[in-house]
Design a protein around this motif. Structure first.
Motif, PDB file in Angstrom:
ATOM      1  N   TRP A 170      61.813   9.336  40.510  1.00 13.56           N
ATOM      2  CA  TRP A 170      62.424   8.528  41.575  1.00 13.56           C
ATOM      3  C   TRP A 170      63.925   8.308  41.321  1.00 13.56           C
ATOM      4  CZ3 TRP A 170      57.382   7.782  40.065  1.00 13.56           C
ATOM      5  CH2 TRP A 170      56.414   7.778  41.086  1.00 13.56           C
ATOM      6  N   GLU A 174      57.433  -1.065  47.476  1.00 12.18           N
ATOM      7  CA  GLU A 174      56.024  -0.913  47.153  1.00 12.18           C
ATOM      8  C   GLU A 174      55.860  -0.150  45.826  1.00 12.18           C
ATOM      9  OE1 GLU A 174      53.557  -2.077  48.869  1.00 12.18           O
ATOM     10  OE2 GLU A 174      51.784  -0.840  48.480  1.00 12.18           O
ATOM     11  N   THR A 175      56.577   0.963  45.695  1.00  8.21           N
ATOM     12  CA  THR A 175      56.520   1.774  44.478  1.00  8.21           C
ATOM     13  C   THR A 175      57.008   0.973  43.277  1.00  8.21           C
ATOM     14  OG1 THR A 175      56.946   3.699  45.856  1.00  8.21           O
ATOM     15  CG2 THR A 175      57.226   3.988  43.489  1.00  8.21           C
ATOM     16  N   TYR A 185      56.167  -9.292  26.713  1.00 11.67           N
ATOM     17  CA  TYR A 185      55.395  -8.052  26.816  1.00 11.67           C
ATOM     18  C   TYR A 185      53.897  -8.370  26.818  1.00 11.67           C
ATOM     19  CZ  TYR A 185      53.932  -3.195  25.718  1.00 11.67           C
ATOM     20  OH  TYR A 185      53.345  -1.951  25.725  1.00 11.67           O
ATOM     21  N   VAL A 238      53.578  -3.104  37.321  1.00 20.23           N
ATOM     22  CA  VAL A 238      52.273  -3.474  36.765  1.00 20.23           C
ATOM     23  C   VAL A 238      51.625  -2.331  35.991  1.00 20.23           C
ATOM     24  CG1 VAL A 238      51.747  -5.295  38.425  1.00 20.23           C
ATOM     25  CG2 VAL A 238      51.001  -2.951  38.911  1.00 20.23           C
ATOM     26  N   SER A 239      52.025  -1.089  36.307  1.00 19.35           N
ATOM     27  CA  SER A 239      51.379   0.047  35.649  1.00 19.35           C
ATOM     28  C   SER A 239      51.916   0.278  34.252  1.00 19.35           C
ATOM     29  CB  SER A 239      51.571   1.323  36.477  1.00 19.35           C
ATOM     30  OG  SER A 239      50.996   1.153  37.747  1.00 19.35           O
ATOM     31  N   GLN A 240      53.221   0.163  34.085  1.00 17.52           N
ATOM     32  CA  GLN A 240      53.804   0.498  32.794  1.00 17.52           C
ATOM     33  C   GLN A 240      54.815  -0.568  32.377  1.00 17.52           C
ATOM     34  OE1 GLN A 240      54.697   4.563  32.101  1.00 17.52           O
ATOM     35  NE2 GLN A 240      52.875   5.244  33.183  1.00 17.52           N
ATOM     36  N   PRO A 241      54.288  -1.742  31.949  1.00 19.70           N
ATOM     37  CA  PRO A 241      55.198  -2.839  31.597  1.00 19.70           C
ATOM     38  C   PRO A 241      56.217  -2.450  30.525  1.00 19.70           C
ATOM     39  CG  PRO A 241      52.930  -3.621  31.658  1.00 19.70           C
ATOM     40  CD  PRO A 241      52.882  -2.133  31.826  1.00 19.70           C
ATOM     41  N   ASN A 242      55.828  -1.564  29.596  1.00 13.26           N
ATOM     42  CA  ASN A 242      56.796  -1.266  28.520  1.00 13.26           C
ATOM     43  C   ASN A 242      57.980  -0.440  29.012  1.00 13.26           C
ATOM     44  OD1 ASN A 242      55.290   1.046  28.731  1.00 13.26           O
ATOM     45  ND2 ASN A 242      54.757   1.194  26.565  1.00 13.26           N
ATOM     46  N   PRO A 246      41.164   0.061  36.575  1.00  5.34           N
ATOM     47  CA  PRO A 246      41.439  -0.586  37.862  1.00  5.34           C
ATOM     48  C   PRO A 246      40.517  -0.050  38.963  1.00  5.34           C
ATOM     49  CG  PRO A 246      43.140   1.045  37.340  1.00  5.34           C
ATOM     50  CD  PRO A 246      42.234   0.980  36.145  1.00  5.34           C
ATOM     51  N   LEU A 269      50.967   6.405  41.644  1.00  3.67           N
ATOM     52  CA  LEU A 269      52.286   6.961  41.312  1.00  3.67           C
ATOM     53  C   LEU A 269      52.239   8.432  40.919  1.00  3.67           C
ATOM     54  CD1 LEU A 269      53.448   3.926  39.157  1.00  3.67           C
ATOM     55  CD2 LEU A 269      54.153   4.440  41.496  1.00  3.67           C
ATOM     56  N   LEU A 322      58.000  10.289  33.713  1.00  8.94           N
ATOM     57  CA  LEU A 322      57.384  10.243  35.045  1.00  8.94           C
ATOM     58  C   LEU A 322      58.227   9.431  36.042  1.00  8.94           C
ATOM     59  CD1 LEU A 322      54.906  10.622  37.027  1.00  8.94           C
ATOM     60  CD2 LEU A 322      54.055   8.457  36.117  1.00  8.94           C
ATOM     61  N   TYR A 381      47.600   5.403  39.377  1.00  4.15           N
ATOM     62  CA  TYR A 381      47.011   6.399  40.281  1.00  4.15           C
ATOM     63  C   TYR A 381      47.767   6.483  41.604  1.00  4.15           C
ATOM     64  CZ  TYR A 381      44.757   2.298  42.327  1.00  4.15           C
ATOM     65  OH  TYR A 381      44.526   1.080  42.891  1.00  4.15           O
ATOM     66  N   ASP A 389      46.717  -1.828  36.476  1.00  4.60           N
ATOM     67  CA  ASP A 389      47.332  -0.494  36.422  1.00  4.60           C
ATOM     68  C   ASP A 389      47.252   0.197  37.796  1.00  4.60           C
ATOM     69  OD1 ASP A 389      48.184   2.031  35.771  1.00  4.60           O
ATOM     70  OD2 ASP A 389      46.748   2.328  34.123  1.00  4.60           O
ATOM     71  N   SER A 409      44.125   7.059  34.159  1.00  5.89           N
ATOM     72  CA  SER A 409      45.230   6.507  33.389  1.00  5.89           C
ATOM     73  C   SER A 409      44.691   5.492  32.387  1.00  5.89           C
ATOM     74  CB  SER A 409      46.208   5.820  34.353  1.00  5.89           C
ATOM     75  OG  SER A 409      47.149   5.067  33.635  1.00  5.89           O
ATOM     76  N   HIS A 427      54.261  -1.212  42.026  1.00  3.56           N
ATOM     77  CA  HIS A 427      53.242  -0.458  41.278  1.00  3.56           C
ATOM     78  C   HIS A 427      53.755  -0.067  39.895  1.00  3.56           C
ATOM     79  CE1 HIS A 427      50.792  -0.551  44.699  1.00  3.56           C
ATOM     80  NE2 HIS A 427      51.350   0.425  45.371  1.00  3.56           N
ATOM     81  N   MET A 428      55.027   0.332  39.837  1.00  3.96           N
ATOM     82  CA  MET A 428      55.611   0.724  38.549  1.00  3.96           C
ATOM     83  C   MET A 428      55.540  -0.423  37.548  1.00  3.96           C
ATOM     84  SD  MET A 428      59.093   2.665  39.628  1.00  3.96           S
ATOM     85  CE  MET A 428      59.191   4.434  39.815  1.00  3.96           C
ATOM     86  N   ASP A 484      43.615  -5.166  34.387  1.00  2.00           N
ATOM     87  CA  ASP A 484      43.217  -4.008  35.194  1.00  2.00           C
ATOM     88  C   ASP A 484      44.161  -3.796  36.389  1.00  2.00           C
ATOM     89  OD1 ASP A 484      42.514  -6.080  36.804  1.00  2.00           O
ATOM     90  OD2 ASP A 484      40.393  -5.549  36.980  1.00  2.00           O
ATOM     91  N   ASP A 542      40.439   0.649  43.148  1.00  2.00           N
ATOM     92  CA  ASP A 542      41.389   0.782  44.265  1.00  2.00           C
ATOM     93  C   ASP A 542      40.957  -0.004  45.502  1.00  2.00           C
ATOM     94  OD1 ASP A 542      39.511   2.254  45.625  1.00  2.00           O
ATOM     95  OD2 ASP A 542      40.442   4.202  45.239  1.00  2.00           O
TER      96      ASP A 542
END
Ligand SMILES: Cc1cc2nc3c(=O)[nH]c(=O)nc-3n(C[C@H](O)[C@H](O)[C@H](O)COP(=O)(O)OP(=O)(O)OC[C@H]3O[C@@H](n4cnc5c(N)ncnc54)[C@H](O)[C@@H]3O)c2cc1C
Ligand code: SF4
Ligand code: SF4
Lengths: 542, 106
Positions: free
Chosen positions: A250, A292-293, B81, A299-303, A120, B103, A246, B101, B98, A131, A296-297, B96, A122
Motif C-alpha cells: 500500500w 478500512e484497510t 504492545y 488489529v492484524s499486525q500490532p507489532n 478469527p 489484507l 506485505l 485474511y 486478526d 494467518s 484491519h492493518m 481473535d 469472518d
C-alpha cells in the motif's frame, strides 16, 4: 497425561554437564521443531527438544507471525493455489509435495483450532485459518510440546552432532548458557529444525538464526540444495527491525527530494528500491491504504506499528526512511536436502524440518509473502518427527554404542589464535549484505567474494577454540561463513536468473538450468546439478 | 533495543530473563540487569511477556537511546504492545481480532 516412562531420561553425569537419554532429539523450538517434537512423541518416542533461545519466543515466527498456506480442500481451490506460484518459483516445484503439504497444513491448522488457538471468524461466521499471530501461536506450541511429554531445554544451543562408528547420528551436545555448563543428549535420531540463516541482520526475530544446524549437519556429511535462493531482502523502517513487507504493497516510494521512484514497489519492484538505496535514502508512505484497510492493518499486525507509534510517525500520512534487511535463507528456499517423504536427509538418522530444510519442493526458487514457509514448517515438522520416531524404533537397543563428536571449526584446541566470533561475523556480513554482491549477482564479483570467504574459512578452521563466553558466537559466525560459501558457489553454478536468484551477467531464465543445484562440503565446497524429481508434474504446469 | 526496566514496577519475577531469545538479561538478587544490550534484536517479546508492564523496547534497532521513564509511563506506552495483542485482561477481546485474511491478495 504424561506417562513418566515415555519421557526422556536424565542420567547422572559428571559435574559441569547434564546428560539425557532419548529416542529423538529435536534441535530448534520454532514451529518446525515443536511440531516435530509433538509428532515424534505421538509416534511413541521419548523426546528432548533443545532450543538456543526460549522455545515459545525464539525464532522468526514467534516474533513476526505468519500467513499460512491454508487452502480449502476443494480440488479447484487446490489446483489454483498450486498453479499460482509456479512461475514465480521458476517451475522448480514438485506438485506431489505441494499437494501433500496442502493436506498436512489443513490438518495441522485444524488441530490448532481444536487446541484452542483463537482463529478469527469472518462476517459470515466462517473461521479464517490462513494467518497466525506469532507470540500466541508459539505460546500454544510450547504448552502442547510440554503436554506431549517432551523435555524442553531452553537457552541450550546445540554445538555439534554425535555419530556412531558407522556414521549414524547418535545425538548432540551443546551449551546451557544460563547455567554455564554443557548438555549431551544421546538419541537414536535427530531432527534439525534450527531455522534458516539471516546473518545477524536484525530482521525481526531472526538473530538466533545463524545457520548453526546447517553447519552441524554438514559436519556429519549432510548435503544442501537450492542454496542460491538465499537473497531475500525485506523492507523495514531504516532505523527498525520490523521487516514486514506485505504492508508496503500500500506504499509509495520516494527519494530525498520527494520524487516518486519509478518502478519501486514491494512486489516486483524491490530491486528498484535496492538500486535507489545505493544512491541515497529512500522513503515510504502507506498512502494507498484507505481507512478500512488501515483499521484491519492495526488489529492484524500490532507489532508493525510499534516503530511508528514509538517515534511519533503516522505511516499513512507521513513518509519515513526505509531500508532492506537481508533475510537470507529465512525467506529463501535453500536448506538441507530432503531425500524421502519422511524428511530424512542424506545422513542416516538425521531429519530436517522447516527453514533448515529445503523448501524447493513447494516453493521452487521463490518464497516470501506466500505463506508457504509456515505451511512447510508445520508439515515437514510433522513428517520429520514421525520419521525420526520410526527410525529410532527400528534401531532398537543402542546401549553402550560408542559415539564420536563430529564438530570441527571453533571446537578443538589448536595452537593458533582463538576464533574471534564477532570479528568473523562482521567479515561475513561484509560479503553477504551488499546488494551489489548478493542481490545483483555476477560471476566476477561472486568469485572475488568467494576468494575472501574461502580465506576466512582457512583461518577459522585452524583457529583455537575460544573460551566458554565466546564459543557460541564463534560457532554462529562459522556457520554464517559456511552458509555464505554454499550460497555463492551455488549462485555461480546457476548461470541464469530464476526465482529470486538474479544474475546481472545472465538476466534471462534459461531452460538448460531447470534442475536443482546440490552443494556441500566444508574445506572444499562442491556443487552438482540434480534433475527435477517428477518432470511429469512440472511439465503439466507450464 | 531494550532500554528500560522500571524499578518501581518490576517484581523481579525473572520472566524477561527466561524468555529473551538472545539472552540479553542477567539474573541478579533483585531485578534483572540489561547485561548485553548490543545482542538485543528488537523483537519486543520481553516487553510482551512482562506481567508488570515494566519494560520498554525502543524501536531503534541499531543505536541505544536515552529515554525518560516518567514520560513513558505518563504516556502509557509501557505495556502498549501487550494490550494491542490482547494479552491483558481488559484487551482479551483482541486475541481473535486478526483481519489478515482481508489484507492478503492485495
Ligand atoms: C519478519 C518475517 C515475517 C515472516 N512472514 C511469513 C509469512 O507471512 N508467511 C510465511 O509462511 N513465512 C513467513 N516468514 C518465515 C517464517 O517465519 C519461517 O519460515 C518459520 O519461522 C520457520 O520455522 P522454523 O521452525 O523452521 O524456524 P524458526 O521459527 O526460525 O525457529 C528456529 C529455532 O531454532 C533455534 N535454533 C537456532 N540455532 C539453534 C541451535 N544451534 N541449537 C538449538 N536451537 C537453535 C532458534 O532459537 C529458533 O527457536 C517470515 C519471516 C520473517 C523474519
Ligand atoms: S518480566 Fe518484568 S517484572 Fe519480571 S523481572 Fe522482568 S521486568 Fe521485572
Ligand atoms: S526485545 Fe527481544 S531481544 Fe531485545 S531484550 Fe527484549 S526479548 Fe530480548
Amino acid at each position: 497425561m504424561t506417562n513418566p516412562s515415555s519421557c526422556a531420561e536424565r542420567l547422572s553425569s559428571s559435574a559441569g554437564s547434564v546428560v539425557f537419554d532419548a529416542d529423538v532429539l529435536v534441535l530448534g523450538g520454532g514451529p518446525a521443531g515443536t511440531w516435530a517434537a509433538i509428532s515424534a512423541a505421538e509416534h511413541g518416542a521419548r523426546v528432548v527438544l533443545a532450543d538456543k533461545g526460549f522455545c515459545g519466543t525464539s525464532g522468526a515466527t514467534a516474533a513476526a507471525g505468519t500467513g499460512v498456506w491454508y487452502v480449502d480442500p476443494a480440488p479447484e481451490r487446490r489446483e489454483a493455489a498450486m498453479a499460482s506460484r509456479e512461475k514465480l518459483g521458476g517451475h522448480l516445484q514438485d506438485r506431489r509435495w505441494m499437494a501433500r503439504v496442502l493436506d498436512r497444513t489443513y490438518a495441522q491448522s485444524n488441530q490448532l483450532a481444536d487446541w484452542g488457538y483463537p482463529y478469527p471468524v469472518d462476517e459470515d461466521g466462517k473461521p479464517q485459518r490462513n494467518s497466525l499471530q506469532g507470540p500466541e501461536y508459539m505460546r500454544l506450541m510450547r504448552k502442547r510440546t510440554k503436554q506431549a511429554g517432551v523435555t524442553i531445554l531452553d537457552h541450550s544451543p546445540a554445538l555439534e552432532l554425535l555419530v556412531d562408528g558407522s556414521g549414524v547420528v547418535a545425538g548432540a551436545t551443546g551449551l546451557r548458557r544460563q547455567k554455564g555448563d554443557r548438555w549431551t543428549v544421546n538419541a537414536k535420531a535427530v531432527v534439525i529444525a534450527t531455522g534458516g540463516c539471516a546473518f545477524l541482520s536484525k530482521t525481526l526475530g531472526s538473530n538466533v538464526l545463524t545457520g548453526d544446524g546447517y553447519l552441524l549437519a554438514a559436519e556429519a556429511g549432510a548435503e544442501f540444495t537450492s542454496m542460491e535462493f538465499s537473497n531475500a531482502y525485506a523492507i523495514s523502517p531504516a532505523f527498525g527491525s520490523v521487516t514486514k513487507t506485505l504492508f508496503y504493497s500500500w506504499a509509495s516510494f520516494t527519494d530525498e527530494q520527494g520524487s516518486v521512484i519509478p518502478g519501486a514497489s514491494s512486489k516486483g519492484g524491490r530491486s528498484v528500491i535496492a538500486r535507489a538505496l545505493r544512491k541515497g535514502p529512500v522513503y515510504a508512505q502507506l498512502d494507498e491504504a484507505d481507512a478500512e484497510t488501515q483499521k484491519h492493518m492495526r488489529v492484524s499486525q500490532p507489532n508493525f506499528f510499534l516503530p511508528f507509534d514509538r517515534t511519533g510517525i503516522d505511516p499513512f500520512t507521513q513518509r519515513f526512511p526505509i531500508t532492506l534487511r537481508l533475510e537470507g535463507t529465512v525467506r529463501g528456499t535453500g536448506g538441507l536436502r530432503i531425500v524421502d517423504d519422511s524428511c530424512a536427509t542424506t545422513v542416516p538418522g538425521l531429519y530436517a524440518a522447516g527453514d533448515a530444510a529445503t523448501r524447493e519442493l513447494i516453493c521452487g526458487g521463490f518464497t516470501g509473502g506466500g505463506s508457504h514457509n509456515a505451511a512447510w514448517a508445520m508439515s515437514s515438522g510433522y513428517w520429520a518427527g514421525q520419521g525420526a520416531a520410526g527410525f529410532a524404533r527400528q534401531l532398537g537397543v543402542t546401549a553402550g554404542r560408542q559415539v564420536i563428536r563430529r564438530g570441527t571449526v571453533g571446537l578443538r584446541s589448536r595452537s593458533g589464535r582463538p576464533l574471534q566470533g564477532d570479528a568473523l561475523a562482521q567479515s561475513v556480513q561484509g560479503e553477504v549484505f551488499p546488494y551489489e554482491l548478493n542481490y545483483f549477482r555476477e560471476a566476477g564479483r561472486l568469485g572475488e567474494s568467494l576468494r575472501r570467504l574461502d580465506a576466512l574459512w582457512s583461518d577459522a578452521s585452524v583457529a583455537d577454540a575460544p573460551d566458554e563466553q565466546g564459543l557460541l558466537r564463534a560457532r554462529e559466525a562459522a556457520a554464517m561463513l559456511a552458509t555464505a560459501r554454499w550460497m555463492y558457489r551455488s549462485a555461480l553454478a546457476r548461470q541464469e536468473s530464476r526465482g529470486m536468484h538474479r544474475r546481472d551477467d545472465y538476466p534471462e531464465q534459461d531452460d538448460r538450468y531447470r534442475h536443482y543445484v546440490s552443494t556441500g562440503g566444508l574445506d572444499d565446497v562442491w556443487t552438482s546439478a540434480r534433475p527435477l524429481p517428477s518432470p511429469h508434474y512440472a511439465e503439466a504446469a507450464e | 533495543m531494550i532500554e528500560v526496566i522500571d524499578t518501581e514496577r518490576c517484581t523481579a519475577c525473572d520472566i524477561c530473563f527466561n524468555v529473551c531469545p538472545t539472552n540479553v538479561f542477567d539474573k541478579t538478587d533483585r531485578i534483572p540487569r540489561i547485561a548485553r544490550q548490543s545482542d538485543c534484536q528488537t523483537c519486543f517479546l520481553c516487553e510482551l511477556y512482562c506481567p508488570e508492564d515494566a519494560l520498554f523496547v525502543s524501536p531503534f534497532a541499531d543505536t541505544p537511546q536515552q529515554l525518560d521513564v516518567a514520560a513513558l509511563k505518563e504516556a502509557a506506552v509501557l505495556g502498549s504492545y501487550r494490550r494491542a495483542v490482547g494479552w491483558t485482561d481488559e484487551s482479551r477481546h483482541l486475541r481473535d481480532a486478526d483481519r489478515s485474511y482481508r489484507l492478503f491478495g492485495h
